[in-house]
Write a protein that holds these residues in place. Structure first.
Motif, mmCIF file in Angstrom:
data_model
loop_
_atom_site.group_PDB
_atom_site.id
_atom_site.type_symbol
_atom_site.label_atom_id
_atom_site.label_comp_id
_atom_site.label_asym_id
_atom_site.label_seq_id
_atom_site.Cartn_x
_atom_site.Cartn_y
_atom_site.Cartn_z
ATOM 1 N N LEU A 368 122.774 -21.774 65.255
ATOM 2 C CA LEU A 368 121.416 -22.363 65.836
ATOM 3 C C LEU A 368 120.665 -23.399 64.929
ATOM 4 N N THR A 369 120.407 -24.618 65.448
ATOM 5 C CA THR A 369 120.040 -25.731 64.602
ATOM 6 C C THR A 369 118.833 -25.830 64.987
ATOM 7 N N LYS A 370 117.759 -26.849 64.087
ATOM 8 C CA LYS A 370 116.672 -27.232 64.290
ATOM 9 C C LYS A 370 115.621 -26.087 64.358
ATOM 10 N N ILE A 371 115.770 -25.249 63.701
ATOM 11 C CA ILE A 371 115.095 -23.967 63.320
ATOM 12 C C ILE A 371 113.685 -24.415 62.963
ATOM 13 N N ASP A 372 113.610 -25.360 61.982
ATOM 14 C CA ASP A 372 112.084 -25.824 61.558
ATOM 15 C C ASP A 372 111.535 -26.470 62.452
ATOM 16 N N GLU A 373 112.103 -27.248 63.550
ATOM 17 C CA GLU A 373 111.388 -27.785 64.474
ATOM 18 C C GLU A 373 110.841 -26.676 65.753
ATOM 19 N N ALA A 374 111.524 -25.529 65.997
ATOM 20 C CA ALA A 374 111.154 -24.786 66.690
ATOM 21 C C ALA A 374 110.046 -23.625 66.185
ATOM 22 N N CYS A 375 109.993 -23.346 64.993
ATOM 23 C CA CYS A 375 108.828 -22.627 64.569
ATOM 24 C C CYS A 375 108.352 -23.200 63.347
ATOM 25 N N PRO A 376 106.824 -23.314 63.280
ATOM 26 C CA PRO A 376 106.142 -23.797 62.309
ATOM 27 C C PRO A 376 106.342 -22.821 60.923
ATOM 28 N N LEU A 377 106.486 -21.530 61.220
ATOM 29 C CA LEU A 377 106.361 -20.745 59.987
ATOM 30 C C LEU A 377 107.957 -21.268 59.214
ATOM 31 N N VAL A 378 108.699 -21.464 59.864
ATOM 32 C CA VAL A 378 110.123 -21.862 59.021
ATOM 33 C C VAL A 378 110.027 -23.535 58.621
ATOM 34 N N LYS A 379 109.113 -24.087 59.309
ATOM 35 C CA LYS A 379 109.078 -25.372 59.077
ATOM 36 C C LYS A 379 108.158 -25.441 57.488
ATOM 37 N N GLU A 380 107.112 -24.683 57.542
ATOM 38 C CA GLU A 380 106.547 -24.554 56.336
ATOM 39 C C GLU A 380 107.473 -23.924 54.992
ATOM 40 N N ASP A 381 108.297 -23.028 55.600
ATOM 41 C CA ASP A 381 109.155 -22.407 54.347
ATOM 42 C C ASP A 381 110.400 -21.924 55.042
ATOM 43 N N ILE A 382 111.484 -22.698 54.788
ATOM 44 C CA ILE A 382 112.791 -22.233 55.395
ATOM 45 C C ILE A 382 113.210 -20.954 54.853
ATOM 46 N N THR A 383 112.778 -20.375 53.957
ATOM 47 C CA THR A 383 113.221 -19.108 53.439
ATOM 48 C C THR A 383 112.584 -17.916 54.369
ATOM 49 N N LYS A 384 111.451 -18.342 55.254
ATOM 50 C CA LYS A 384 111.089 -17.077 56.109
ATOM 51 C C LYS A 384 111.900 -17.072 57.592
ATOM 52 N N VAL A 385 112.950 -17.680 57.454
ATOM 53 C CA VAL A 385 113.605 -17.826 58.789
ATOM 54 C C VAL A 385 113.804 -16.702 59.215
ATOM 55 N N TYR A 386 114.147 -15.393 58.498
ATOM 56 C CA TYR A 386 114.500 -14.249 58.808
ATOM 57 C C TYR A 386 113.226 -13.278 59.062
ATOM 58 N N LYS A 387 112.069 -13.933 58.775
ATOM 59 C CA LYS A 387 110.780 -13.071 58.889
ATOM 60 C C LYS A 387 110.325 -13.391 60.380
ATOM 61 N N SER A 388 110.885 -14.541 60.892
ATOM 62 C CA SER A 388 110.047 -15.069 62.260
ATOM 63 C C SER A 388 110.656 -14.214 63.247
ATOM 64 N N THR A 389 109.739 -13.508 64.113
ATOM 65 C CA THR A 389 110.231 -12.856 65.081
ATOM 66 C C THR A 389 110.753 -13.846 66.140
ATOM 67 N N TYR A 390 109.832 -15.109 66.390
ATOM 68 C CA TYR A 390 110.341 -15.901 67.480
ATOM 69 C C TYR A 390 111.812 -16.563 67.120
ATOM 70 N N ILE A 391 112.342 -16.628 65.974
ATOM 71 C CA ILE A 391 113.757 -17.194 65.628
ATOM 72 C C ILE A 391 114.598 -16.069 65.856
ATOM 73 N N LYS A 392 114.213 -14.657 65.507
ATOM 74 C CA LYS A 392 115.300 -13.999 66.122
ATOM 75 C C LYS A 392 115.346 -13.481 67.537
ATOM 76 N N GLU A 393 114.260 -13.825 68.409
ATOM 77 C CA GLU A 393 114.324 -13.672 69.780
ATOM 78 C C GLU A 393 115.358 -15.025 70.249
ATOM 79 N N LEU A 394 115.159 -16.190 69.701
ATOM 80 C CA LEU A 394 116.065 -17.275 70.186
ATOM 81 C C LEU A 394 117.434 -17.042 69.797
#
Length: 449
Positions: A368-394
């Motif tokens: 799943l690419t472009k996770i930073d474009e999909a979620c502002p939380l991840v764009k701000e800090d890539i290490t929060k990718v697994y804290k984003s409920t939105y990224i998990k839903e995607l």
């Protein structure tokens, strides 16, 4: 939500609307005219002082249309400004968006009607299931209306409403703890690098694992290879052609290897890149070609033909491929910003590919690419990718569309605007390749004829 309060908007329509709002949003149904009444009082009772909102009307011609505003509804009688407001209609799966042309009069807070978009589009007008529509013309630059569209494309000139709904736009929350554990340290990066460098396929006749990348145009297949190579070269590279074209930049079947900058040795890992998939029939990679690719019949530099797959008597067809020529893992590359609004024809092509791969018993992974474009939380800090409920839903949606378990979906960020490598981006890229190699081992564990 009241058990009877089921949204009329389909999940696909909700996601299409949310894709215009920054993606990390969901819709909560506040008001449904068939339950609460087609009256201005009922509308204001359930919707006043709520924002942002999406208002939707439905007619018996099958049209779905409405508007979005960040401003809370009231009964002041005044026009309010909103430069982000827009009205919309659906044509099948496609969302047609018409931005506000006079932001100072984007929404009117009327007491005797439902949602009022600048006196240009009014839903549930004057306590009746009616829509009032007075659009400006998109072809007339001198038109002074607040939104420009045609009545035909908005609602087919059918002003009788069968339903009216108002949704509140809500943001997704974050997990308190990451739902996958990742060590974001230099030592972890070095450990992953060493694991990949020292990997050996369990079959001596196979010198390197072959992983095929498949995905829609623009999803980031070529960019993934470039990004992975950048980790081992110590600087951002661009060997594979990548771009933002609406048609595939890749026209050839390419096999790419990576040499480690440190010791000058090739990694035991080959990335095979294909022409991108396109939703239109007869365009992009022909799914029929997948069988030739995964079974090793196609050689490096083969030029794809969207309408005519390679046949067994053609020049360049490898008739007796060995195990080393075949694909050992298929990886689907999907754009996180588009997974929720994937066209049915694209999903159909992916399903055809998946069925072909399943028959060959080849393990499958999803990037799943472009996770930073999909979620502002991840764009701000890539290490929060697994804290984003939105990224998990995607990721869950990607798993469902491709037909794999969630454990076979990994998020990555490719290098796009960066000039220097970043440790956190590197760790995600290396973790993805590490998972690919785990699946390659699964391939060789499977009994083969």
């Amino acid at each position: 939500m009241n058990s009877k309060m089921k949204p009329e908007l389909t999940n696909e329509q909700q996601k299409a609307i949310c894709s215009q709002l920054g993606n990390v949003m969901k819709l909560k149904l506040l008001y449904k005219a068939s339950i609460h009444g087609f009256t201005s009082a009922a509308f204001h009772q359930h919707c006043d002082n709520k924002s942002p909102t999406v208002s939707v009307g439905y007619n018996n011609s099958g049209f779905v249309f409405g508007g979005y505003t960040r401003q809370p509804f009231s009964q002041s009688g005044q026009f309010v400004s909103d430069d982000k407001a827009f009205v919309f209609s659906f044509s099948g799966e496609k969302l047609n968006k018409y931005p506000v042309t006079d932001a100072s009069r984007a929404v009117k807070m009327t007491k005797n009607s439902g949602p009022n978009f600048g006196d240009t589009l009014i839903l549930a007008n004057k306590n009746k299931p009616k829509v009032f529509s007075n659009p400006g013309s998109p072809r007339n630059p001198f038109c002074k209306k607040h939104y420009s569209f045609t009545a035909e494309e908005m609602h087919d000139n059918n002003l009788d409403l069968t339903q009216c709904e108002v949704y509140q736009v809500e943001e997704y929350h974050t997990f308190e703890k990451p739902w996958r554990e990742v060590t974001w340290k230099y030592e972890e990066k070095e450990k992953l690098i060493e694991r990949i460098k020292s990997y050996k396929p369990p079959i001596s006749s196979v010198p390197a694992a072959q992983v095929l990348l498949v995905g829609p145009v623009g999803a980031g297949k070529s960019s993934f290879f470039n990004s992975f190579k950048s980790v081992f070269r110590g600087h951002v590279t661009g060997q594979a052609m990548a771009g933002t074209s609406t048609t595939s930049v890749t026209r050839l079947f390419r096999t790419f290897t990576v040499m480690s900058e440190l010791d000058g040795k090739l990694l035991p890992f080959v990335i095979c890149d294909t022409m991108g998939l396109e939703a239109e029939e007869g365009a992009g990679l022909n799914p029929v070609e997948i069988s030739n690719i995964i079974n090793g019949h196609i050689s490096d530099q083969y030029q794809f033909n969207s309408s005519v797959p390679l046949h067994s008597e053609a020049l360049g067809f490898r008739k007796n491929p060995e195990l080393k020529d075949k694909i050992h893992c298929v990886t689907y590359v999907l754009d996180a910003t588009k997974i929720s609004i994937m066209l049915q024809n694209m999903e159909k092509k992916l399903k055809a590919i998946r069925e072909t791969v399943n028959l060959s018993r080849i393990p499958q992974l999803v990037l799943l690419t472009k996770i930073d474009e999909a979620c502002p939380l991840v764009k701000e800090d890539i290490t929060k990718v697994y804290k984003s409920t939105y990224i998990k839903e995607l990721m869950q949606e990607a798993a469902t569309r491709i037909g794999v378990s969630l454990s076979c979906v990994v998020p990555v960020k490719n290098y796009s605007e960066e000039l220097k490598p970043d440790m956190s981006i590197d760790i995600l890229l290396l973790s993805a390749v590490d998972q690919m190699l785990n699946l390659v081992d699964d391939f060789f564990d499977e009994p083969r004829d």
